[in-house]
Design a protein around this motif. Structure first.
Motif, PDB file in Angstrom:
ATOM      1  N   ALA A  18       0.821  -1.212   0.000  1.00  0.00           N
ATOM      2  CA  ALA A  18       0.000   0.000   0.000  1.00  0.00           C
ATOM      3  C   ALA A  18       0.854   1.260   0.000  1.00  0.00           C
ATOM      4  CB  ALA A  18      -0.920  -0.002   1.221  1.00  0.00           C
ATOM      5  N   THR A  21      -0.782   4.627  -0.997  1.00  0.00           N
ATOM      6  CA  THR A  21      -1.912   5.204  -0.253  1.00  0.00           C
ATOM      7  C   THR A  21      -1.686   5.315   1.241  1.00  0.00           C
ATOM      8  OG1 THR A  21      -2.939   3.005  -0.006  1.00  0.00           O
ATOM      9  CG2 THR A  21      -3.550   4.296  -1.959  1.00  0.00           C
ATOM     10  N   ALA A  24      -1.281   8.923   3.026  1.00  0.00           N
ATOM     11  CA  ALA A  24      -2.489   9.724   3.252  1.00  0.00           C
ATOM     12  C   ALA A  24      -3.294   9.176   4.417  1.00  0.00           C
ATOM     13  CB  ALA A  24      -3.342   9.753   1.979  1.00  0.00           C
ATOM     14  N   ASP A  96      -5.912   2.140   2.330  1.00  0.00           N
ATOM     15  CA  ASP A  96      -6.208   2.997   1.189  1.00  0.00           C
ATOM     16  C   ASP A  96      -7.364   3.954   1.468  1.00  0.00           C
ATOM     17  OD1 ASP A  96      -8.057   0.985   1.302  1.00  0.00           O
ATOM     18  OD2 ASP A  96      -7.899   0.381  -0.799  1.00  0.00           O
ATOM     19  N   ASP A  97      -7.726   4.103   2.752  1.00  0.00           N
ATOM     20  CA  ASP A  97      -8.808   4.999   3.153  1.00  0.00           C
ATOM     21  C   ASP A  97      -8.260   6.160   3.977  1.00  0.00           C
ATOM     22  OD1 ASP A  97     -10.508   3.266   1.857  1.00  0.00           O
ATOM     23  OD2 ASP A  97     -11.196   2.270   3.679  1.00  0.00           O
ATOM     24  N   GLU A 125     -10.958   6.476  -6.670  1.00  0.00           N
ATOM     25  CA  GLU A 125      -9.519   6.681  -6.575  1.00  0.00           C
ATOM     26  C   GLU A 125      -9.099   7.888  -7.403  1.00  0.00           C
ATOM     27  OE1 GLU A 125      -5.466   3.993  -7.098  1.00  0.00           O
ATOM     28  OE2 GLU A 125      -7.268   3.477  -8.224  1.00  0.00           O
ATOM     29  N   THR A 218     -11.806   4.782  -0.272  1.00  0.00           N
ATOM     30  CA  THR A 218     -11.387   4.951  -1.645  1.00  0.00           C
ATOM     31  C   THR A 218     -11.790   3.728  -2.466  1.00  0.00           C
ATOM     32  OG1 THR A 218      -9.495   6.272  -0.914  1.00  0.00           O
ATOM     33  CG2 THR A 218      -9.429   5.409  -3.162  1.00  0.00           C
ATOM     34  N   ARG A 220     -11.322   1.439  -5.483  1.00  0.00           N
ATOM     35  CA  ARG A 220     -10.301   1.093  -6.469  1.00  0.00           C
ATOM     36  C   ARG A 220     -10.689  -0.209  -7.155  1.00  0.00           C
ATOM     37  NH1 ARG A 220      -4.703   0.308  -4.454  1.00  0.00           N
ATOM     38  NH2 ARG A 220      -5.661  -0.811  -2.724  1.00  0.00           N
ATOM     39  N   SER A 223      -8.749  -3.369  -5.626  1.00  0.00           N
ATOM     40  CA  SER A 223      -8.646  -3.445  -4.172  1.00  0.00           C
ATOM     41  C   SER A 223      -8.537  -4.891  -3.711  1.00  0.00           C
ATOM     42  CB  SER A 223      -9.871  -2.795  -3.528  1.00  0.00           C
ATOM     43  OG  SER A 223      -9.873  -3.003  -2.142  1.00  0.00           O
TER      44      SER A 223
END
Length: 338
Positions: A18, A21, A24, A96-97, A125, A218, A220, A223
C-alpha cells in the motif's frame, strides 16, 4: 493538543503493498488530536509500504511500524496492532482509506456505547483529496444496532446497490474486547470485521451508529478487499454457525444468522462447483453436484442468476465532478447546511 484519558484513540492500520496510499491514511489519523497511537502493520509487503508509512510521521512519536516477514492476513495484523497498543479506544483504518477532519471529535461526544461508527463516503480513486470539501454534512440521527439488525444489514441482495452495514468502521472500547476475550479470528480473510462485531453484539455490546460522515473509503478496481478465495466463504458461514451456538440468542438474531449463513453457504457451493469445473472439467463438476444434492439449489439458481445478470448488464456511465459522484453507506433523512 493530543488527547489523553478515556477518549484516547489508537488507530490500527493493516497494510499490504500500500505504498501509494498509506501516507495519506497515516496523515489523516495523526491529524486527529484524539489519536494517541497509530500502529501500522506491514503485512509482508513487497513494496515500500513501511517506508512510506514512516515518512508520513509527524515527529510526535505516536506512529509505530510493525513489519511481518510473510503475509498473515488482516485479522492477524490487526490483532498484532491491538496487542502492541494501549489506548482505551481502538479505531480501524484501511490502508487505502482516510479519516475526515474532526471525525473523533464528533464521535466521542457521548459515552453510551461500546462500539460507535459513523457514515462512510465512497470516493473514486484519484478524487479523494480534492473532493473532501464537496462531501455533504448530515445530522447525527443516532441509533443503536442489535444483532438481528446488524446481521440482516449484511445480507447482500441481487439487484440492490451494495451497501452492507458491516463496512462500517466502528471505534471499539478495549475494555469490552478484553472483558469478553474478543479478537479477530486469524483464519478469516473475508468478513473478519463482520464476525468480530457480530460476536460482540451476541455478548451484549451497545453498537451506536450516527449519520455524520467521518470515514472516506477509496474505491479502487484492484482493491485486495474485493478478492477472496472459495475457502474464505466456507470460513465465513462457519463463523455464523459458531455464533448460532451462543446460548440464549434472541429468536430474531438466530433467524438472521441462519439466513446469512445460508446466503454465504450458497455462494460457497456455487464457487466450489465453478472451481471444480475450471480445474477438472464439466463432467467432474456435474459428478460433484450430483453427489451433493443439498448444494444443487444453490448451484442451479446461482448459475441462472449470473446468466440473467450478464444478459441485462449495461456499461456504467463515467462519473463527473460534484457531490453526485459520492455514495454514502447510510442514507440520512436530512443534510446540514454548511
Amino acid at each position: 493538543m493530543v488527547a489523553s484519558g478515556e477518549n484516547a484513540v489508537c488507530v490500527i492500520i493493516a497494510a499490504m503493498n500500500a505504498s501509494a496510499t498509506i501516507g495519506a491514511a497515516v496523515r489523516s489519523a495523526l491529524r486527529e488530536p484524539e489519536v494517541t497511537e497509530v500502529v501500522v502493520v506491514d503485512d509482508g509487503s513487497s513494496d515500500g509500504t513501511a517506508e512510506a508509512a514512516m515518512a508520513a510521521g509527524d515527529g510526535s512519536g505516536r506512529l509505530k511500524i510493525i513489519r511481518l516477514e510473510t503475509n498473515k492476513g488482516p485479522s492477524f495484523a490487526r490483532n498484532q496492532a491491538i496487542a502492541a497498543s494501549t489506548a482505551p479506544l481502538i479505531g480501524i483504518l484501511d490502508a487505502d482509506d482516510f479519516f475526515l477532519e474532526g471525525r473523533f471529535r464528533n464521535l466521542l461526544q457521548d459515552n453510551d456505547w461500546d462500539f460507535i461508527a459513523d457514515n462512510i463516503v465512497f470516493i473514486e480513486e484519484g478524487r479523494a483529496e480534492p473532493a473532501v470539501q464537496e462531501i455533504q454534512r448530515f445530522a447525527a440521527e443516532p441509533f443503536f444496532l442489535d444483532l438481528a439488525g446488524f446481521v440482516d444489514g449484511n445480507i447482500s441482495r441481487r439487484g440492490a446497490e451494495r451497501g452492507e452495514i458491516g463496512f462500517l468502521k466502528p471505534v471499539m472500547r478495549r475494555s469490552f474486547l478484553a472483558a469478553h476475550a474478543l479478537s479477530y479470528r486469524e483464519e478469516m480473510r473475508l468478513g473478519e470485521d463482520y464476525d468480530l462485531y457480530a460476536r460482540a453484539l451476541s455478548r451484549g455490546a451497545r453498537y451506536k451508529v450516527v449519520h455524520n460522515c467521518g470515514y472516506g473509503a477509496t474505491v479502487r478496481p484492484n482493491s485486495l478487499s474485493g478478492r477472496h478465495r472459495t475457502e474464505d466463504l466456507k470460513r465465513l458461514y462457519e463463523a455464523d454457525r459458531a455464533i448460532l451456538g451462543v446460548p440464549n440468542l434472541p429468536r430474531d438474531a438466530a433467524t438472521a444468522l441462519a439466513s446469512h449463513e445460508s446466503h454465504v453457504r450458497a455462494k460457497y457451493e456455487l464457487r466450489r462447483f465453478l472451481d471444480i469445473k475450471a480445474n477438472a472439467g464439466l463432467a467432474a463438476a456435474a459428478f460433484h453436484a450430483l453427489g451433493n444434492p443439498g448444494a444443487m439449489p444453490a448451484i442451479v439458481s446461482g448459475i441462472a442468476a449470473d446468466k440473467f445478470s450478464a444478459s441485462r448488464a449495461t456499461p456504467k456511465s463515467p462519473t463527473h465532478g460534484g457531490a453526485g459522484d459520492f455514495r454514502y453507506l447510510l442514507q440520512p433523512a436530512q443534510a446540514v447546511q454548511r
